[in-house]
Design a protein around this motif. Structure first.
Motif, mmCIF file in Angstrom:
data_model
loop_
_atom_site.group_PDB
_atom_site.id
_atom_site.type_symbol
_atom_site.label_atom_id
_atom_site.label_comp_id
_atom_site.label_asym_id
_atom_site.label_seq_id
_atom_site.Cartn_x
_atom_site.Cartn_y
_atom_site.Cartn_z
ATOM 1 N N GLN A 160 7.847 8.610 16.309
ATOM 2 C CA GLN A 160 7.722 7.357 15.570
ATOM 3 C C GLN A 160 6.537 7.448 14.604
ATOM 4 O O GLN A 160 5.484 6.843 14.819
ATOM 5 C CB GLN A 160 7.534 6.174 16.529
ATOM 6 C CG GLN A 160 8.757 5.870 17.379
ATOM 7 C CD GLN A 160 8.541 4.684 18.298
ATOM 8 O OE1 GLN A 160 7.503 4.567 18.952
ATOM 9 N NE2 GLN A 160 9.522 3.799 18.368
ATOM 10 N N TYR B 50 -0.385 10.122 15.137
ATOM 11 C CA TYR B 50 0.286 8.974 14.531
ATOM 12 C C TYR B 50 1.796 9.200 14.437
ATOM 13 O O TYR B 50 2.475 8.553 13.648
ATOM 14 C CB TYR B 50 -0.297 8.702 13.153
ATOM 15 C CG TYR B 50 -1.694 8.147 13.231
ATOM 16 C CD1 TYR B 50 -1.943 6.775 13.176
ATOM 17 C CD2 TYR B 50 -2.794 8.995 13.409
ATOM 18 C CE1 TYR B 50 -3.225 6.269 13.270
ATOM 19 C CE2 TYR B 50 -4.080 8.496 13.496
ATOM 20 C CZ TYR B 50 -4.290 7.136 13.430
ATOM 21 O OH TYR B 50 -5.575 6.632 13.531
ATOM 22 N N GLY C 239 12.051 -0.074 18.513
ATOM 23 C CA GLY C 239 12.209 1.058 19.416
ATOM 24 C C GLY C 239 13.018 2.231 18.888
ATOM 25 O O GLY C 239 13.321 3.144 19.646
ATOM 26 N N ASP D 213 3.836 6.904 11.766
ATOM 27 C CA ASP D 213 3.308 5.717 11.083
ATOM 28 C C ASP D 213 2.291 6.185 10.052
ATOM 29 O O ASP D 213 1.084 6.201 10.286
ATOM 30 C CB ASP D 213 2.664 4.760 12.081
ATOM 31 C CG ASP D 213 2.416 3.384 11.486
ATOM 32 O OD1 ASP D 213 2.344 3.275 10.252
ATOM 33 O OD2 ASP D 213 2.277 2.416 12.262
ATOM 34 N N TYR E 252 6.003 0.506 11.375
ATOM 35 C CA TYR E 252 5.776 -0.738 12.125
ATOM 36 C C TYR E 252 7.064 -1.206 12.797
ATOM 37 O O TYR E 252 7.067 -1.563 13.986
ATOM 38 C CB TYR E 252 5.246 -1.815 11.188
ATOM 39 C CG TYR E 252 5.134 -3.173 11.833
ATOM 40 C CD1 TYR E 252 4.138 -3.440 12.766
ATOM 41 C CD2 TYR E 252 6.031 -4.193 11.522
ATOM 42 C CE1 TYR E 252 4.031 -4.687 13.370
ATOM 43 C CE2 TYR E 252 5.939 -5.431 12.117
ATOM 44 C CZ TYR E 252 4.940 -5.673 13.039
ATOM 45 O OH TYR E 252 4.852 -6.906 13.631
ATOM 46 N N THR F 72 13.649 5.729 16.593
ATOM 47 C CA THR F 72 12.828 6.905 16.318
ATOM 48 C C THR F 72 13.350 7.641 15.095
ATOM 49 O O THR F 72 14.463 7.386 14.622
ATOM 50 C CB THR F 72 12.817 7.885 17.503
ATOM 51 O OG1 THR F 72 14.154 8.400 17.685
ATOM 52 C CG2 THR F 72 12.349 7.204 18.787
ATOM 53 N N LYS G 188 8.111 0.520 16.054
ATOM 54 C CA LYS G 188 7.443 0.050 17.275
ATOM 55 C C LYS G 188 8.087 -1.244 17.774
ATOM 56 O O LYS G 188 8.222 -1.462 18.975
ATOM 57 C CB LYS G 188 5.956 -0.182 17.003
ATOM 58 C CG LYS G 188 5.197 1.056 16.560
ATOM 59 C CD LYS G 188 5.189 2.139 17.601
ATOM 60 C CE LYS G 188 4.201 3.257 17.264
ATOM 61 N NZ LYS G 188 4.496 3.947 15.994
#
Length: 305
Positions: free
Chosen positions: A282, A304, A274, A284, A268, A276, A271
């Motif tokens: 990224q 995901y 920003g 999740d 979370y 990585t 996102k």
């Protein structure tokens, strides 16, 4: 974020391996002085009986650009924790970030109900997973609270939402109680630090590619996608650096107080901020579990990342 934490001091309790090591190294990459604690040293292994050591972690911190300081500490021993914090105060005069990553997964009887779980191991799991966190907070927050802007991160496994909706029977009651307690501990710490300008959160990584997990599946960080024994969901796993970058994002956010007392995840926060993982993705994992694996939904791990 290189250099943004120059002059700041962090204590990562449980920095020998896994998320703790990843967090310590990323804090170092941002310029922090990091006290890396644990019980495994080059002279003596802990009951984990693993090769990773706190000295290794401290060297990685320094190599990344910070200052790593290894201190052997058993965080279930109040005297050792008190002495650690006194040393930080004496040497640095401040503490800006506390990360509590004290676990004890080697104390688990996986997949067993509470009446079949080894009671001694289960109670030891609670001692490491709850009591040691509170002992460390008791001593460290007295120093951290002296300056506004302090950050406390209680590492857990699963967000508060996940713990509210699901019971992971493969992990069992002792694991569940220890991990859910971190949300309440962060809530208590956040409320008590608020008048002093401090922030506390609970934070979970996703499926972590720790040293132990990589060994379990017979792969390395370089070839983890080639595992022939890992389940499909391993495809949404993340490196320890990912949750480390989540902590750095919080520690360098001038408005970090907006997160006070909240339950957060690395996926979370990636996102929001920003950042990585090391491969530029990224992942999740918790969204994948909730939307696909646990409910039989459609989608693949790559959707995901």
């Amino acid at each position: 974020m290189a250099g943004e934490l120059h002059g700041k001091v962090a204590l990562v309790a449980g920095a020998t391996r896994g998320a703790g090591r990843g967090i310590a190294v990323e804090l170092g990459a941002a310029g922090a002085t990091v006290y890396a604690t644990g019980r495994s040293t080059r002279a003596q292994r802990s009951d984990y009986d693993r090769p990773e050591t706190i000295e290794d972690t401290a060297e990685l911190v320094t190599r990344a650009g910070g200052t790593g300081i290894a201190v052997r500490v058993d965080h279930t021993d109040p005297d050792q924790v008190r002495d650690l914090v006194r040393r930080v105060e004496s040497e640095q005069g401040r503490l800006d970030v506390l990360v509590n990553d004290l676990g004890g997964e080697h104390l688990m009887d996986w997949g067993k109900p509470i009446w079949e779980h080894d009671l001694g191991k289960g109670l030891a799991r609670l001692r490491v997973g709850i009591e040691a966190h509170m002992i460390t907070a008791h001593f460290a927050l007295a120093l951290l609270s002296r300056r506004p802007g302090g950050l406390v991160v209680e590492l857990t496994d699963g967000t508060a939402e996940v713990h509210e909706q699901y019971y992971r029977s493969d992990c069992g009651a002792f694991f569940d109680v220890a991990k859910t307690a971190m949300h309440r501990l962060a809530r208590a710490e956040g409320e008590e630090l608020r008048p002093f300008g401090g922030t506390a959160v609970s934070l979970t990584p996703g499926w972590l590619r720790s040293e132990m997990m990589l060994d379990h599946f017979g792969v390395t960080e370089e070839n983890w996608r080639e595992s022939t024994t890992a389940p499909e969901g391993f495809g949404v796993s993340e490196s320890p650096a990912y949750v480390g970058r989540a902590v750095v994002a919080l520690a360098t956010d001038p408005d970090v107080a907006r997160w006070n007392t909240q339950s957060l995840s690395s996926g979370y926060l990636a996102k929001v901020y920003g950042f990585t993982d090391v491969d530029g993705s990224q992942p999740d994992a918790w969204r994948y579990l909730q939307e696909v694996e646990w409910v039989g939904g459609s989608g693949s791990p790559d959707d995901y990342r």
